[in-house]
Design an enzyme around this catalytic site. Structure first.
Site, PDB file in Angstrom:
ATOM      1  CG  ASP A  13      17.682 -37.144  -5.324  1.00 46.52           C
ATOM      2  OD1 ASP A  13      18.992 -37.301  -5.437  1.00 46.52           O
ATOM      3  OD2 ASP A  13      16.962 -36.387  -4.573  1.00 46.52           O
TER       4      ASP A  13
ATOM      5  CG  ASP B 157      23.137 -36.818  -6.322  1.00 43.96           C
ATOM      6  OD1 ASP B 157      23.096 -36.096  -6.992  1.00 43.96           O
ATOM      7  OD2 ASP B 157      22.983 -36.812  -5.110  1.00 43.96           O
ATOM      8  CD  GLU B 158      18.801 -34.309  -8.644  1.00 44.79           C
ATOM      9  OE1 GLU B 158      17.584 -34.307  -8.387  1.00 44.79           O
ATOM     10  OE2 GLU B 158      19.327 -33.085  -8.039  1.00 44.79           O
TER      11      GLU B 158
END
Length: 363
Positions: free
Chosen positions: A13, A107-108
């Site tokens: 993350d 983003d993860e």
């Protein structure tokens, strides 16, 4: 857990991704409270730096509230193309370590490193190597959770944020879950957490103490999930070909609208956004849903399933307009509208380069 070798799952993350990109690219923003979004009266915070989070500024917070909490907050407009480009860099790094990558957003992502493609001694070492490569390539920090299933890996990645990692091993998983508040559990949103609190369930230990029958009476089809995670059990695989179940877009207006022409103009824009995705993905659904949020923040949806797929832009626009017209005259001003297509005739699969920037687009 199911039989077979113990899986090695990493949840990566990025730390305050959008805001961190802005601080990376503009040294004047470093160490200062930054919000990605617009400071307009109807603006919404898309992302906040850790300096801003210290004041209680979070994503989805109205901009006026954010400025009230942090008068020195600096708003910067989002640069979606830049975030997507950085996300592609990050996913390329993931691919150096495993083929089993399940993106959750820009983003993860979950990574299954059981096969140990990189030849590193442990999943812990693999997570460290991935984070180091991300920092080297992008100048950004990431946090990671390492565990034997997805549920625990996601919980673990948040445990040492920012720029840290944490591991939950098989011999500690169930006991560790018992120490955590249920509000942190994936799949337990604010409404469910409040309901659990009313039922005397505030921690993982409280949840584990409830019988399966009790959970079914109060939570229906979700009971099995809650019963399992309270024991640290999650058999879901990391799925790089996850089927996408819907495509939607929504917008918040600059002011509350009551004029049908203005409302419908917003609906048409959202339908066009959704159609552009459907056409690119060649995925066409049978169910159209329109979402309406009123001035009072009361939210309603109107849906209709069709016997044939909605396979043209005109059909999607027409169906969406029919649905929004069913609530005329609106009970009060409308602040947000959204359009979603679901019940795909052709399975639609997530592409990490085409993941939504938010759960819904905002204007």
């Amino acid at each position: 857990m199911s039989g077979g070798p113990t899986r090695k799952i990493i949840h990566v993350d990025m730390d305050a991704f959008f805001a961190s990109v802005e601080q990376r690219d503009d040294p004047a923003l470093r160490g200062r409270p930054v919000a990605v979004g617009h400071a307009a009266a109807r603006g919404v915070v898309a992302a906040a730096s850790y300096e801003a989070r210290a004041f209680g500024v979070r994503s989805a917070l109205p901009s006026v509230t954010a400025l009230r909490r942090c008068p020195d907050l600096i708003f910067v407009p989002p640069r979606f193309d830049v975030y997507k480009a950085v996300s592609r860099q990050i996913h390329a790094i993931f691919a150096e370590f495993t083929h089993l990558i399940q993106p959750l957003s820009l983003d993860e992502a979950y990574l299954d490193v059981t096969e140990n493609r990189a030849g590193l001694p442990t999943a812990w070492a693999t997570a460290k190597a991935i984070r180091a490569r991300i920092l080297e390539e992008t100048g950004l920090t990431a946090s990671a959770g390492v565990s034997y299933n997805k549920f625990l890996a996601k919980l673990a990645s948040d445990h040492r944020k920012p720029n840290g990692q944490f591991a939950v091993t098989p011999d500690m998983g169930a006991a560790w879950v018992e120490t955590l508040p249920v509000s942190r559990f994936h799949g337990v949103g604010p409404v469910t957490a409040a309901k659990m609190k009313r039922l005397g369930i505030e921690s993982g230990a409280d949840l584990r103490a409830k019988s399966r029958d009790f959970l079914e009476r109060h939570f229906g089809s979700s009971a099995g999930w809650y019963h399992a995670i309270a024991r640290g059990i999650d058999d879901r695989p990391v799925n790089p070909n996850r089927v996408r179940k819907s495509s939607g877009s929504e917008t918040t207006f600059d002011r509350d609208l009551t004029d049908p022409q203005e409302i419908e103009a917003g609906i048409i824009r959202m339908a066009d956004d959704v159609w552009a995705w459907c056409e690119k993905a060649q995925a066409f659904g049978r169910t159209v849903t329109v979402k309406i949020k009123f001035q009072s923040f009361r939210q309603i949806t109107r849906s209709r399933s069709h016997s044939q797929v909605v396979d043209s832009r005109d059909l999607l626009v027409s169906a969406s307009l029919d649905l929004v017209r069913s609530i005329y005259p609106p009970e009060t001003g409308i602040r947000l509208v959204g359009v979603t297509v679901s019940n795909f005739d052709t399975p639609a699969r997530d592409d990490p380069q085409d993941l939504p920037l938010f759960d819904a687009a905002t204007s």
